[in-house]
Write an enzyme that holds these catalytic residues in place. Sequence first.
Site, mmCIF file in Angstrom:
data_model
loop_
_atom_site.group_PDB
_atom_site.id
_atom_site.type_symbol
_atom_site.label_atom_id
_atom_site.label_comp_id
_atom_site.label_asym_id
_atom_site.label_seq_id
_atom_site.Cartn_x
_atom_site.Cartn_y
_atom_site.Cartn_z
ATOM 1 N N ARG A 132 -5.169 -2.344 8.981
ATOM 2 C CA ARG A 132 -5.055 -3.802 8.816
ATOM 3 C C ARG A 132 -5.311 -4.487 10.156
ATOM 4 O O ARG A 132 -6.419 -4.393 10.651
ATOM 5 C CB ARG A 132 -3.686 -4.173 8.240
ATOM 6 C CG ARG A 132 -3.714 -5.526 7.530
ATOM 7 C CD ARG A 132 -2.360 -5.861 6.955
ATOM 8 N NE ARG A 132 -1.998 -5.039 5.838
ATOM 9 C CZ ARG A 132 -2.385 -5.265 4.579
ATOM 10 N NH1 ARG A 132 -3.131 -6.280 4.306
ATOM 11 N NH2 ARG A 132 -2.033 -4.456 3.615
ATOM 12 N N ASP A 152 2.480 -0.439 11.972
ATOM 13 C CA ASP A 152 2.496 -1.748 12.639
ATOM 14 C C ASP A 152 3.847 -2.450 12.545
ATOM 15 O O ASP A 152 3.911 -3.666 12.675
ATOM 16 C CB ASP A 152 1.386 -2.643 12.052
ATOM 17 C CG ASP A 152 1.534 -2.839 10.545
ATOM 18 O OD1 ASP A 152 2.361 -2.150 9.923
ATOM 19 O OD2 ASP A 152 0.820 -3.693 9.992
ATOM 20 N N GLY A 186 0.838 -1.212 0.000
ATOM 21 C CA GLY A 186 0.000 0.000 0.000
ATOM 22 C C GLY A 186 0.864 1.250 0.000
ATOM 23 O O GLY A 186 1.849 1.318 0.737
ATOM 24 N N ARG A 202 1.160 -5.110 -5.260
ATOM 25 C CA ARG A 202 1.290 -6.288 -4.385
ATOM 26 C C ARG A 202 1.558 -7.446 -5.341
ATOM 27 O O ARG A 202 0.759 -7.711 -6.231
ATOM 28 C CB ARG A 202 0.004 -6.514 -3.593
ATOM 29 C CG ARG A 202 -0.365 -5.326 -2.692
ATOM 30 C CD ARG A 202 -1.507 -5.682 -1.757
ATOM 31 N NE ARG A 202 -2.091 -4.509 -1.122
ATOM 32 C CZ ARG A 202 -1.586 -3.887 -0.051
ATOM 33 N NH1 ARG A 202 -0.472 -4.326 0.502
ATOM 34 N NH2 ARG A 202 -2.198 -2.842 0.470
ATOM 35 N N ASP A 211 -0.105 2.146 8.506
ATOM 36 C CA ASP A 211 -0.618 1.328 9.619
ATOM 37 C C ASP A 211 0.190 1.456 10.919
ATOM 38 O O ASP A 211 -0.312 1.114 11.990
ATOM 39 C CB ASP A 211 -0.661 -0.154 9.226
ATOM 40 C CG ASP A 211 -1.546 -0.420 8.025
ATOM 41 O OD1 ASP A 211 -2.431 0.403 7.751
ATOM 42 O OD2 ASP A 211 -1.347 -1.447 7.340
ATOM 43 N N ASP A 262 4.756 -4.456 6.214
ATOM 44 C CA ASP A 262 5.031 -5.807 6.688
ATOM 45 C C ASP A 262 5.275 -6.832 5.565
ATOM 46 O O ASP A 262 6.295 -7.530 5.545
ATOM 47 C CB ASP A 262 3.786 -6.201 7.494
ATOM 48 C CG ASP A 262 4.020 -7.342 8.399
ATOM 49 O OD1 ASP A 262 4.520 -7.114 9.501
ATOM 50 O OD2 ASP A 262 3.728 -8.482 7.978
ATOM 51 N N THR A 311 4.295 2.702 5.589
ATOM 52 C CA THR A 311 2.906 2.225 5.703
ATOM 53 C C THR A 311 2.149 3.157 6.635
ATOM 54 O O THR A 311 2.711 3.624 7.640
ATOM 55 C CB THR A 311 2.827 0.787 6.255
ATOM 56 O OG1 THR A 311 1.464 0.501 6.607
ATOM 57 C CG2 THR A 311 3.685 0.560 7.493
HETATM 58 O O1 F6P Z 1 -1.337 -1.547 4.647
HETATM 59 C C1 F6P Z 1 -1.918 -0.363 4.252
HETATM 60 C C2 F6P Z 1 -3.384 -0.551 4.000
HETATM 61 O O2 F6P Z 1 -3.925 0.715 3.653
HETATM 62 C C3 F6P Z 1 -4.179 -1.164 5.159
HETATM 63 O O3 F6P Z 1 -4.476 -0.221 6.157
HETATM 64 C C4 F6P Z 1 -5.378 -1.693 4.430
HETATM 65 O O4 F6P Z 1 -5.952 -2.766 5.131
HETATM 66 C C5 F6P Z 1 -4.811 -2.165 3.115
HETATM 67 O O5 F6P Z 1 -3.615 -1.440 2.923
HETATM 68 C C6 F6P Z 1 -5.718 -1.966 1.930
HETATM 69 O O6 F6P Z 1 -5.083 -2.469 0.809
HETATM 70 P P1 F6P Z 1 -5.588 -2.290 -0.686
HETATM 71 O O7 F6P Z 1 -5.331 -0.871 -1.089
HETATM 72 O O8 F6P Z 1 -4.760 -3.251 -1.458
HETATM 73 O O9 F6P Z 1 -7.042 -2.593 -0.672
#
Ligand code: F6P
Length: 326
Positions: free
Chosen positions: A175, A133, A14, A75, A131, A106, A129
Site C-alpha cells: 500500500r 505499516d 486484506g 472491506r 504491509d 490500518d 496485514t
Molecule cells: O493491505 C494489504 C494489501 O494487500 C495491500 O498491500 C494492497 O495494496 C491491498 O491490500 C490490495 O487490496 P485488495 O485485495 O482489496 O485489492
Amino acid sequence: MSKIRSVGILTSGGDAPGMNAAIRAVTRASIFAGFKVYGIYRGYRGLITDEIEEFSTQNVSNIIQRGGTILKTARCKEFQTAEGRQAAYDVLKRHEIDALVVIGGDGSLTGARIFGNEYSFPIVGLPGTIDNDLYGTDSTIGYDTALNTIMECVDKIRDTATSHERLFFIEVMGRDAGFLALNGAIASGAEAAIIPEISTKADQLADLIESGFRKSKNSSIVLVAESPITGGAMGLAERVKNEFPDYDVRVTILGHLQRGGSPTAFDRIIASRMGAAAVDALLDDQRNVMIGIKNDEIVYVPFTKAIKNEKPINHELLSTLRRLSI
Ligand code: F6P
C-alpha cells in the site's frame, strides 16, 4: 475485575497469513479464561448482517498452518456510516457479546477505534496485514510470510533475468509503505528498492541509473513498492524505455500471491502470542489498544498511535542495500 463474559472475533481488510493462528489463539485463550467465544464471519459486514457462530476449541483445530482466514474477510463501506455501526452494535447486544478482538490492518483498526469510542465498547486489535505499516510493533502478522514469498519469487525471476541479461522491475504490495520492497530487496540480493518513503525526496530511478549500477553485472533486479508515489513497476519501465533505451526491461507484478500460503514459524508464533495477549488485555480492562511486539516484548499500543502514525523506514537498511549491491 473484568466484567467481560463473551468475546467476538473478526478478521477484516486484506487477509494475511497467520490470521488463522491468531483466531485460534484468541479462541483458545478466551475459553481458557472462561469466556464464551463467537466467530464473526466476513469482518464488519458479517457483524452488521449477523453472521455469527459460537466457537468451541474444535472450531479452531487444524488451522494454525493454513493461510487466509477461516472467518473470511471483507472491506465494509457500511461500517463507515453511523447507521452501519448502530446496526453492528445492536447485533452485538443481541448476542450478549461484550468485547471484540479485531484482526486487521490500518483501515480495520480505524473502524475499531471509531466504534469503540462511539459505543464505549471494549475492543482489542491485532495487527494483521502483510504491509507491516502499523506503528508500535516490530512486525505485523503476515509480513514475514509475504517477505519469504517475495524472496522465493525473486530467486526464480533472477534465473531468467541472468540468462537474458535483462533489467527487471518487480512490483510488490505494501500500500503506502516500502517495508516489503526494502527488506524483500535485501533478502533476494536485488540491486535496489524503490519505495514511497523516499520518493518525494529523490528521483530514485535517475540516481540508480546514473550510479552505473549495471557496470559489473549483466542483469539487474529492482523491487518497486506499489504506490502512485513510486509510479509502480509499469511507470518506471516506461520511463526507462524512453530515457534509457539501451536497457532491455521487463516487469513482473507479484500481486495477490503475496497474500497467500502457509504462514512461517515466525508469523505463527507472533500471531499466537498476540492472540493470547489480546485476552490478557481484556482481562486487564484494556480497551482501544492494539497488541504489538517490540524487542520481543508484548506491548499495548493505543489505536490512535498505531494507525496513520507513520512507521519510519530504517535508513540503515537502505544504506546496507546500497552498499551490498555494487
Ligand atoms: O493491505 C494489504 C494489501 O494487500 C495491500 O498491500 C494492497 O495494496 C491491498 O491490500 C490490495 O487490496 P485488495 O485485495 O482489496 O485489492
